[in-house]
Write a protein that holds these residues in place. Structure first.
Motif, mmCIF file in Angstrom:
data_model
loop_
_atom_site.group_PDB
_atom_site.id
_atom_site.type_symbol
_atom_site.label_atom_id
_atom_site.label_comp_id
_atom_site.label_asym_id
_atom_site.label_seq_id
_atom_site.Cartn_x
_atom_site.Cartn_y
_atom_site.Cartn_z
ATOM 1 N N THR A 114 -4.750 -11.751 -1.872
ATOM 2 C CA THR A 114 -3.783 -10.672 -1.725
ATOM 3 C C THR A 114 -4.498 -9.478 -1.100
ATOM 4 N N VAL A 115 -3.722 -8.575 -0.488
ATOM 5 C CA VAL A 115 -4.310 -7.603 0.428
ATOM 6 C C VAL A 115 -3.846 -6.182 0.136
ATOM 7 N N VAL A 116 -4.794 -5.257 0.233
ATOM 8 C CA VAL A 116 -4.476 -3.827 0.337
ATOM 9 C C VAL A 116 -4.979 -3.373 1.713
ATOM 10 N N LEU A 117 -4.125 -2.709 2.451
ATOM 11 C CA LEU A 117 -4.390 -2.372 3.847
ATOM 12 C C LEU A 117 -4.363 -0.874 4.071
ATOM 13 N N LYS A 118 -5.386 -0.367 4.769
ATOM 14 C CA LYS A 118 -5.387 1.032 5.212
ATOM 15 C C LYS A 118 -5.571 1.074 6.722
ATOM 16 N N PRO A 119 -4.546 1.473 7.479
ATOM 17 C CA PRO A 119 -4.696 1.641 8.926
ATOM 18 C C PRO A 119 -5.279 3.001 9.255
ATOM 19 N N ALA A 120 -5.715 3.163 10.492
ATOM 20 C CA ALA A 120 -6.260 4.449 10.934
ATOM 21 C C ALA A 120 -5.180 5.531 10.872
ATOM 22 N N SER A 121 -5.592 6.741 10.539
ATOM 23 C CA SER A 121 -4.638 7.843 10.401
ATOM 24 C C SER A 121 -3.982 8.207 11.727
ATOM 25 N N GLN A 122 -4.669 7.960 12.851
ATOM 26 C CA GLN A 122 -4.082 8.283 14.157
ATOM 27 C C GLN A 122 -2.961 7.327 14.533
ATOM 28 N N ASN A 149 -5.679 2.866 -5.696
ATOM 29 C CA ASN A 149 -5.911 2.061 -6.896
ATOM 30 C C ASN A 149 -4.628 1.411 -7.407
ATOM 31 N N ARG A 150 -3.496 2.081 -7.237
ATOM 32 C CA ARG A 150 -2.215 1.464 -7.604
ATOM 33 C C ARG A 150 -1.963 0.235 -6.737
ATOM 34 N N ALA A 151 -2.326 0.329 -5.476
ATOM 35 C CA ALA A 151 -2.150 -0.813 -4.572
ATOM 36 C C ALA A 151 -3.017 -1.990 -5.013
ATOM 37 N N VAL A 152 -4.237 -1.706 -5.442
ATOM 38 C CA VAL A 152 -5.124 -2.768 -5.924
ATOM 39 C C VAL A 152 -4.528 -3.431 -7.162
ATOM 40 N N ALA A 153 -3.982 -2.628 -8.061
ATOM 41 C CA ALA A 153 -3.377 -3.182 -9.278
ATOM 42 C C ALA A 153 -2.221 -4.118 -8.936
ATOM 43 N N ALA A 154 -1.413 -3.716 -7.949
ATOM 44 C CA ALA A 154 -0.292 -4.561 -7.531
ATOM 45 C C ALA A 154 -0.794 -5.858 -6.914
ATOM 46 N N ALA A 155 -1.829 -5.756 -6.099
ATOM 47 C CA ALA A 155 -2.387 -6.949 -5.460
ATOM 48 C C ALA A 155 -3.015 -7.878 -6.498
ATOM 49 N N LYS A 156 -3.682 -7.312 -7.476
ATOM 50 C CA LYS A 156 -4.294 -8.124 -8.535
ATOM 51 C C LYS A 156 -3.225 -8.862 -9.334
ATOM 52 N N SER A 157 -2.123 -8.180 -9.609
ATOM 53 C CA SER A 157 -1.038 -8.790 -10.369
ATOM 54 C C SER A 157 -0.406 -9.953 -9.604
ATOM 55 N N ALA A 158 -0.334 -9.818 -8.269
ATOM 56 C CA ALA A 158 0.303 -10.849 -7.444
ATOM 57 C C ALA A 158 -0.631 -12.014 -7.141
ATOM 58 N N GLY A 167 3.766 -7.489 -3.807
ATOM 59 C CA GLY A 167 2.391 -7.279 -4.241
ATOM 60 C C GLY A 167 1.355 -8.052 -3.455
ATOM 61 N N VAL A 168 1.775 -9.049 -2.682
ATOM 62 C CA VAL A 168 0.814 -9.835 -1.909
ATOM 63 C C VAL A 168 0.206 -8.994 -0.791
#
Length: 481
Positions: free
Chosen positions: A171-179, A46-55, A199-200
């Protein structure tokens, strides 16, 4: 070879952050621990989303040419670092280094294509039926997008989403696979190095469920783009319904390859091997079933078996290796289960059929060919995601089409034939979003990639790919005559 003792995998608002916990990343060929990576969750997501929204306001109002410049610089930087990136990819994912190099080049090509396509997101002026009106369609970036990427192509699946999203002004929030987080981390560093505004682009490695829940629940995430299983795609759809989020989903497949009796058999064998055993069969569009016309079946199977027997299993960092490991123990167990199920239901093993016990401790399985198969077997209905190839036969083209079309999946299908007429007949009858005719590598940055049925929604690549990330705003303007 240890990459580092610990790697920060959380990048929010232009800063690399630590987390309360870490997760090890291992080499699937040797089971050697490469490093520990920060393991984030709901709060970090959610912090990442807030940063992306701000940017978003500043990024979305940059000109298309300005956004294009950042993408072109990122493309150049990726190409400069391709050897290092490819090695990182092989270490954490296992595929042969030569395949990893091709993937990095492919990943970079999406940044180049969308650097160009950023300038071609056109609106429209519609001729009005009323003299006192002017009708316009204006494309605008949709907002913050969440990208969730898989482990089998940890570079190209990232840029295939980042390229069009950033080009469109999102703007983007990215989650890669844990492996396989390390490749994504390095790609984010590429964007950091070329000066992408803070933030982008934001990265959160960590708990898939917690991060996914955060992004489906957060109303500031306007679109989720996901590559992975149909099961997880369904869950994302259900959880996103509360906010009616837009979704772009590239899901499971069960690709058939049809070898017609006018085919060049040697070419058919080479294409089948290239499709099936690339990345140890861990490819969403790789061949899962072969249907070969009866009058050439014996020759095809004989030549296929001989060539598969020449493949070299091993560590992807070794130049002689043509088949690397499976990603983890659960993947290995699934392959073993599918082969055992097929044999119990009457299949014969023409080649392979065993876990590989060489001089490495990783998750290896021999490249395998099954014959005398039937539709009751799991391998003929479910995505094995491993180096197992069932071969069936057919008499007529109508029979081949009936066998090839799958009730659930519709991602990719292939046809090997020398006849243009037969190629068109098959192409039109096969219920798949991607068709390869004498070609088993259809993916390209300039072409739309996506499935039918339960294999997904939307397209990635091509001019269609960037349209997933824009809203078409209709404007009706009254004028004085």
């Amino acid at each position: 070879m240890v990459v580092d003792q610990k790697v920060n995998g959380i990048y929010i608002g232009g800063e690399w952050l630590d987390a309360h916990s870490t997760r090890p990343v291992q080499n699937p060929a040797t089971l050697e621990k490469l490093t520990e990576v920060s393991y984030g969750g709901y709060d970090e997501a959610n912090r990442a989303v807030a940063a992306a929204k701000s940017a978003f306001p500043e990024w979305s109002t940059k000109t298309a040419r300005e956004r294009s410049t950042f993408l072109y610089k990122a493309y150049q930087k990726m190409m400069e670092k391709k050897e290092v990136l490819a090695r990182t990819l092989t270490l954490e994912q296992g595929k042969p280094l030569s395949e990893a190099m091709v993937e990095i080049e492919s990943a970079a090509s999406y940044l180049l294509w969308y650097a160009e396509e950023a300038n071609r997101v056109y609106g429209e002026l519609i001729p009005s039926s009323k003299a006192n009106k002017r009708l316009l369609v204006v494309p605008q970036a949709i907002g913050v997008i969440a990208a969730i990427t898989p482990w089998n192509f940890p570079a190209s699946m990232v840029t295939r989403k980042l390229g069009p999203a950033l080009a469109a002004g999102c703007t983007v929030v990215l989650k890669p696979a844990s492996q396989t987080p390390l490749t994504a981390i390095e790609i984010v560093k590429v964007f950091e190095e070329i000066g992408l505004p803070q933030g982008v682009l934001n990265l959160v490695t960590g708990d898939a469920k917690a991060i996914g829940d955060a992004w489906t629940e957060n109303p500031d995430v306007k679109l989720i783009t996901f590559t992975g299983s149909t099961e997880i795609g369904r869950q994302l759809m259900q959880k996103s319904a509360q906010h009616i989020k837009k979704l772009s989903l590239e899901l499971g497949g069960h690709a058939p390859i049809l070898v017609l009796n006018d085919a060049d058999i040697d070419l058919a064998v080479d294409l089948t091997i290239a499709s099936k055993y690339r990345n140890c069969g861990q490819t969403c569009i790789c061949t899962n079933r072969v249907y070969v016309q009866n009058d050439i079946a014996d020759e095809f199977i004989s030549k296929l078996s001989a060539k598969v027997g020449e493949m070299t299993i091993g560590n992807g960092l070794e130049s002689k290796t043509t088949v690397g490991p499976l990603i983890d123990q659960s993947a290995l167990e699934k392959v073993k289960e599918h082969v055992q199920d097929a044999v119990l239901k009457g299949a014969s093993i023409a080649r392979g059929g065993r876990e590989w016990t060489g001089d490495l401790e990783g998750y290896f399985y021999e490249p395998t060919i099954l014959v005398q198969v039937n539709k009751e077997m799991k391998v003929m209905q479910e995505e094995t995601f491993g180096p197992v190839l069932p071969v069936d036969t057919f008499d007529t083209e109508e029979e081949a089409i009936r066998l090839a079309n799958h009730d659930q999946y519709g991602l990719a299908a292939y046809v090997i034939t020398e006849s243009t007429n037969r190629a068109f007949k098959m192409m039109e009858a096969l219920e798949y979003g991607i068709i390869g005719i004498n070609d088993v590598f259809p993916g390209a940055a300039e072409a739309p990639f996506g499935g039918m049925k339960e294999s997904g929604l939307g397209k990635e690549g091509g001019k269609e790919g960037i349209l997933e990330f824009v809203e078409m705003k209709y404007v009706s303007l009254g004028v004085r005559i």
